[in-house]
Design a protein around this motif. Structure first.
Motif, mmCIF file in Angstrom:
data_model
loop_
_atom_site.group_PDB
_atom_site.id
_atom_site.type_symbol
_atom_site.label_atom_id
_atom_site.label_comp_id
_atom_site.label_asym_id
_atom_site.label_seq_id
_atom_site.Cartn_x
_atom_site.Cartn_y
_atom_site.Cartn_z
ATOM 1 N N ALA A 266 -8.481 14.596 0.880
ATOM 2 C CA ALA A 266 -7.543 14.468 1.998
ATOM 3 C C ALA A 266 -7.464 13.020 2.468
ATOM 4 C CB ALA A 266 -7.967 15.376 3.149
ATOM 5 N N ALA A 267 -8.597 12.311 2.435
ATOM 6 C CA ALA A 267 -8.608 10.904 2.834
ATOM 7 C C ALA A 267 -7.794 10.052 1.867
ATOM 8 C CB ALA A 267 -10.047 10.392 2.903
ATOM 9 N N VAL A 268 -7.896 10.337 0.572
ATOM 10 C CA VAL A 268 -7.115 9.591 -0.416
ATOM 11 C C VAL A 268 -5.621 9.753 -0.122
ATOM 12 C CG1 VAL A 268 -6.487 9.420 -2.853
ATOM 13 C CG2 VAL A 268 -8.885 9.772 -2.203
ATOM 14 N N GLU A 269 -5.202 10.981 0.104
ATOM 15 C CA GLU A 269 -3.790 11.234 0.371
ATOM 16 C C GLU A 269 -3.341 10.557 1.660
ATOM 17 O OE1 GLU A 269 -0.648 15.008 0.427
ATOM 18 O OE2 GLU A 269 -2.817 15.363 0.355
ATOM 19 N N ALA A 270 -4.202 10.574 2.686
ATOM 20 C CA ALA A 270 -3.843 9.975 3.973
ATOM 21 C C ALA A 270 -3.732 8.461 3.877
ATOM 22 C CB ALA A 270 -4.881 10.368 5.029
ATOM 23 N N VAL A 271 -4.654 7.830 3.168
ATOM 24 C CA VAL A 271 -4.644 6.365 3.048
ATOM 25 C C VAL A 271 -3.398 5.892 2.306
ATOM 26 C CG1 VAL A 271 -5.799 4.392 1.966
ATOM 27 C CG2 VAL A 271 -7.131 6.064 3.266
ATOM 28 N N VAL A 272 -3.013 6.613 1.268
ATOM 29 C CA VAL A 272 -1.817 6.227 0.497
ATOM 30 C C VAL A 272 -0.582 6.172 1.389
ATOM 31 C CG1 VAL A 272 -0.249 6.968 -1.336
ATOM 32 C CG2 VAL A 272 -2.717 7.025 -1.719
ATOM 33 N N GLU A 273 -0.554 7.004 2.422
ATOM 34 C CA GLU A 273 0.607 7.060 3.313
ATOM 35 C C GLU A 273 0.608 5.948 4.357
ATOM 36 O OE1 GLU A 273 3.178 9.091 2.981
ATOM 37 O OE2 GLU A 273 2.243 9.904 1.162
ATOM 38 N N LEU A 274 -0.495 5.215 4.498
ATOM 39 C CA LEU A 274 -0.573 4.161 5.507
ATOM 40 C C LEU A 274 0.233 2.936 5.082
ATOM 41 C CD1 LEU A 274 -4.386 4.322 6.393
ATOM 42 C CD2 LEU A 274 -2.475 5.220 7.744
ATOM 43 N N GLU A 275 1.055 2.416 5.995
ATOM 44 C CA GLU A 275 1.848 1.226 5.686
ATOM 45 C C GLU A 275 0.956 0.034 5.363
ATOM 46 O OE1 GLU A 275 4.711 0.309 8.631
ATOM 47 O OE2 GLU A 275 5.709 2.264 8.548
ATOM 48 N N GLY A 276 -0.152 -0.088 6.072
ATOM 49 C CA GLY A 276 -1.053 -1.211 5.835
ATOM 50 C C GLY A 276 -1.622 -1.212 4.434
ATOM 51 N N PHE A 277 -1.986 -0.041 3.944
ATOM 52 C CA PHE A 277 -2.508 0.041 2.581
ATOM 53 C C PHE A 277 -1.430 -0.317 1.575
ATOM 54 C CE2 PHE A 277 -3.371 2.607 -1.291
ATOM 55 C CZ PHE A 277 -4.548 1.993 -1.679
ATOM 56 N N GLY A 278 -0.215 0.162 1.798
ATOM 57 C CA GLY A 278 0.887 -0.173 0.898
ATOM 58 C C GLY A 278 1.144 -1.667 0.847
ATOM 59 N N ARG A 279 1.099 -2.321 2.007
ATOM 60 C CA ARG A 279 1.301 -3.773 2.035
ATOM 61 C C ARG A 279 0.171 -4.496 1.321
ATOM 62 N NH1 ARG A 279 2.909 -2.710 7.446
ATOM 63 N NH2 ARG A 279 0.845 -3.350 8.181
ATOM 64 N N PHE A 280 -1.059 -4.028 1.524
ATOM 65 C CA PHE A 280 -2.218 -4.657 0.877
ATOM 66 C C PHE A 280 -2.074 -4.602 -0.632
ATOM 67 C CE2 PHE A 280 -6.333 -4.618 -1.142
ATOM 68 C CZ PHE A 280 -7.056 -5.602 -0.481
ATOM 69 N N MET A 281 -1.744 -3.429 -1.162
ATOM 70 C CA MET A 281 -1.624 -3.288 -2.606
ATOM 71 C C MET A 281 -0.440 -4.083 -3.126
ATOM 72 S SD MET A 281 -4.303 -1.630 -3.030
ATOM 73 C CE MET A 281 -4.164 -1.760 -4.798
ATOM 74 N N GLY A 282 0.646 -4.128 -2.352
ATOM 75 C CA GLY A 282 1.817 -4.895 -2.769
ATOM 76 C C GLY A 282 1.511 -6.368 -2.917
ATOM 77 N N ARG A 283 0.704 -6.905 -2.012
ATOM 78 C CA ARG A 283 0.319 -8.321 -2.111
ATOM 79 C C ARG A 283 -0.523 -8.578 -3.354
ATOM 80 N NH1 ARG A 283 -0.551 -7.720 3.556
ATOM 81 N NH2 ARG A 283 -2.813 -7.539 3.199
ATOM 82 N N SER A 284 -1.137 -7.544 -3.869
ATOM 83 C CA SER A 284 -1.989 -7.671 -5.064
ATOM 84 C C SER A 284 -1.228 -7.343 -6.344
ATOM 85 C CB SER A 284 -3.203 -6.733 -4.937
ATOM 86 O OG SER A 284 -3.929 -6.997 -3.750
ATOM 87 N N GLY A 285 0.083 -7.127 -6.227
ATOM 88 C CA GLY A 285 0.889 -6.823 -7.400
ATOM 89 C C GLY A 285 0.766 -5.385 -7.874
ATOM 90 N N LEU A 286 0.267 -4.512 -6.999
ATOM 91 C CA LEU A 286 0.110 -3.101 -7.335
ATOM 92 C C LEU A 286 0.867 -2.259 -6.315
ATOM 93 C CD1 LEU A 286 -3.725 -3.254 -8.052
ATOM 94 C CD2 LEU A 286 -1.936 -3.061 -9.774
ATOM 95 N N ALA A 287 1.034 -0.986 -6.596
ATOM 96 C CA ALA A 287 1.774 -0.108 -5.702
ATOM 97 C C ALA A 287 0.915 1.078 -5.301
ATOM 98 C CB ALA A 287 3.058 0.386 -6.379
ATOM 99 N N ALA A 288 1.004 1.461 -4.029
ATOM 100 C CA ALA A 288 0.336 2.667 -3.572
ATOM 101 C C ALA A 288 1.038 3.884 -4.165
ATOM 102 C CB ALA A 288 0.354 2.737 -2.054
ATOM 103 N N MET A 289 0.279 4.820 -4.685
ATOM 104 C CA MET A 289 0.825 6.066 -5.223
ATOM 105 C C MET A 289 -0.278 7.114 -5.141
ATOM 106 S SD MET A 289 -0.947 6.408 -8.285
ATOM 107 C CE MET A 289 0.041 7.423 -9.346
ATOM 108 N N HIS A 290 0.077 8.369 -5.187
ATOM 109 C CA HIS A 290 -0.927 9.415 -5.021
ATOM 110 C C HIS A 290 -0.862 10.428 -6.148
ATOM 111 C CE1 HIS A 290 -2.437 13.344 -3.380
ATOM 112 N NE2 HIS A 290 -3.467 12.552 -3.170
ATOM 113 N N LEU A 291 -2.052 10.738 -6.656
ATOM 114 C CA LEU A 291 -2.216 11.874 -7.565
ATOM 115 C C LEU A 291 -3.289 12.778 -6.980
ATOM 116 C CD1 LEU A 291 -2.230 10.439 -11.218
ATOM 117 C CD2 LEU A 291 -0.369 11.622 -10.037
#
Length: 319
Positions: A266-291
């Motif tokens: 549940a924590a994995v799914e919740a973190v993926v939805e956070l805008e901050g996490f998405g921005r962090f991964m985007g700055r690293s050239g990666l994208a937030a996604m959930h499986l």
């Protein structure tokens, strides 16, 4: 009757023991040195994990344990107490390649670890110099076939996910080739920039800052990489899709209580939805996604089946 009451009491005590999980910080083991894609994903996820409602405000502490292409860290987690306080992060492609290419380790992640969900992914791309006239992977394949020369290509290791994709691509398209493995993706990238190799199969996040030197012609996933949406898939260009990506997943030891599995997934799914996490991964050239854990497990099983014959071929060629 006494046996029933005793069993009921034990079950109640077990449930209570994990009702407040986690009660202390969780160790998140990374099987590589600081600075790479796995470490970056771990630190991004770990820094936001406490915001997930199921984590009780508890953080994740990143512990780097490099060695054996991640297998040493995987063994550490597999042997840990199944209480949810020692977890592992790895991309499925790397774990498949490492376990299959190191049979002496006798480590099968499908038997020793439990998937808890995935939050981002590493995507391999066909990288070539920007000055090359080919604008698509199909055009590049045609040019390589026409010149009849053996194509020397770089990658981040002899049996990494990127290496396996390279072998699959070259073999599927009938190109004579020779792999030039390096220790790490940045070294493989630098070899391409220096014209020491004709092409490279590498993580797409590594072209950031090198756009004037390198272009990506295609990816082996069924869908475009969300972090690089302008790059078409091989299938879109009329080539074999290959269907290989490396989702970055959390794992725990076999035997984790259902309550812990539920809270962490549940924590994995919740973190993926956070805008901050998405921005962090985007700055690293990666994208937030959930499986989900089920989809992450299915992905690992498929990669193990796909990689096995290729890695056996690589090992035979090295003998």
């Amino acid at each position: 009757m006494k046996t029933f009451l005793l069993s009921t009491a034990i079950a109640a005590m077990t449930t209570a023991a994990f009702a407040d999980y986690p009660e202390r910080p969780i160790r998140l083991i990374v099987g590589f040195s600081a600075g790479g894609g796995t470490d970056t994903s771990a630190r991004g996820f770990g820094s936001f994990a406490a915001e997930a409602p199921s984590m009780n405000g508890m953080p994740m502490v990143i512990v780097n344990q490099p060695g054996g292409s991640g297998l040493q860290a995987a063994q550490t987690v597999a042997d840990a107490d199944p209480d949810g306080y020692t977890l592992y992060i790895i991309n499925n492609g790397t774990m498949s390649g490492a376990s299959l290419s190191t049979p002496e380790a006798e480590f099968d992640p499908r038997e020793r670890l439990v998937n808890l969900g995935c939050m981002t992914q590493l995507v391999t791309g066909l990288h070539i110099p920007t000055e090359h006239p080919a604008q698509t992977a199909a055009e590049w394949v045609e040019a390589m076939r026409a010149n009849g020369e053996t194509v020397r290509w770089s990658t981040s290791g002899a049996a990494t996910m990127h290496a396996v994709v390279g072998h699959l691509f070259m073999n599927a398209n009938g190109i004579d080739h020779q792999v030039v493995p390096f220790r790490g993706g940045s070294n493989a990238r630098n070899a391409l920039v220096a014209d020491d190799v004709t092409a490279s199969f590498n993580g797409n996040q590594l072209i950031e800052g090198f756009e004037e030197d390198i272009k990506v012609l295609g990816v082996p996933s069924l869908e475009r990489d969300p972090a690089n949406p302008d790059v078409p898939t091989f299938a879109e260009q009329g080539l074999d899709a290959l269907n290989v990506t490396g989702p970055m997943c959390l794992y725990g030891p076999v035997g984790l209580p259902d309550e812990v599995v539920g809270d962490v997934s549940a924590a994995v799914e919740a973190v993926v939805e956070l805008e901050g996490f998405g921005r962090f991964m985007g700055r690293s050239g990666l994208a937030a996604m959930h499986l989900s854990p089920e989809d992450g497990t299915e992905n690992l099983n498929r990669l193990m089946e796909t990689f096995a014959p290729v890695i056996a071929e690589i090992a035979e060629a090295q003998e």
